[in-house]
Design an enzyme around this catalytic site. Structure first.
Site: not given
Ligand code: AMP
Length: 282
Positions: A34, A37, A148, A150, A154, A187
């Site tokens: 999307h 990305h 990201g 987001k 991570q 996603s």
């Protein structure tokens, strides 16, 4: 755009680019791409001569009870989006290309860091992430890799892994891309039914509330997190996994809101688990 399914093809192409003196950027993804990305690919294209995106639903970062089998996939759409954004090669391996049936080597940060936030309900998740990202780093050997904000935990974990394993790769964090109404693009948004999609706005609303309180000078993490939790708690379809304020680098819980603090949350809508966050600005 080159579609590579084997490690060998990726290595040969990257070697050819290197011979020409070109720099290489890597954008790791799990596909079903999307605009979030796409923003990583755009950034990579602006900073590197050649861009490789990986499109791989990594089984080792899913627990047995999670959505590995139902995770959405649409490789044709992914290729169209990547090509449109100037990606030069997509690495689309089969699981067997990356993992031998008896694979037993993992990369894991052995501290509290991967146990905080998402690690509380997903205790093996970041071990899988670190393992697959290390493998991608070894296969592509990029100059820069793009992740990201987001997935803030991570990103922090990858930065630490790169530092501690001496990967000479620059990690570039990219801002969260949102739908017009504020929901962070994901996603997994595709799992939401119309009522849940509406209810999911509580995440970005909580982010906006937290940002406003921080900007107004709220220094108590308990109060700020409490206000956000109350807001999400008023939505009957939302079930909170966590809302937490942590140090933006170490992921250790903090009591005081100050610049660099990460305020992150995970919220379930039935079986769908969504995340969102913001970092307190200076
Ligand atoms: P995923 O395919 O979910 O593993 O995500 C691949 C990369 O895209 C990760 O670095 C994510 O943080 C990033 N990403 C996913 N959604 C967004 C978004 N809405 N905005 C910015 N980056 C994102």
């Amino acid at each position: 755009m080159i579609i590579a399914t084997t490690i060998q093809e990726v290595r040969a192409q990257v070697a050819a680019w290197r011979k020409e003196g070109l720099t290489v950027g890597l954008v790791p993804t799990m596909g079903y791409l999307h605009e979030g990305h796409a923003s990583l690919v755009d950034r990579a294209v602006s900073m590197c001569d050649r861009v490789v995106a990986s499109d791989f639903v990594n089984p080792t970062q899913f627990a047995p009870n999670e959505d590995l089998d139902s995770y959405p996939r649409d490789f044709d759409h992914d290729c169209a989006l990547l090509e449109e954004h100037g990606c030069h090669m997509v690495f689309y391996p089969a699981v067997s290309e990356l993992y031998a049936p008896d694979a037993a080597t993992y990369v894991e940060i052995q501290s509290d860091m991967p146990k905080q936030l998402c690690g509380k309900t997903r205790p093996t998740h970041f071990k899988g992430v670190c393992t697959v990202v290390s493998k991608l780093f070894n296969i592509v050997q990029p100059d820069k890799a793009f992740f990201g904000q987001k997935d803030a935990q991570q990103l922090a974990i990858i930065r630490r892994m790169v530092r501690e394993l001496s990967y000479g790769i620059e990690i570039i964090g990219c801002p969260i891309v949102r739908e017009a109404d504020g929901l962070a693009k994901s996603s997994r948004n595709t799992y939401l039914n119309p009522d849940q999609r509406k209810a999911a706005l509580v995440l970005s609303q909580a982010v906006a509330l937290g940002q406003r309180l921080a900007a107004e000078g709220e220094t108590s993490a308990a109060k700020l997190v409490g206000a956000m939790t109350d807001h999400i708690g008023r939505e009957p379809l939302a079930r909170i996994d966590y809302v937490s304020a942590v140090d933006g680098v170490t992921m250790e819980p903090v009591d005081t809101i100050k610049p660099g603090v990460l305020v992150a949350m995970a919220v379930y809508f039935d079986k769908t688990r969504l995340i969102d966050n913001f970092t307190v600005e200076g």
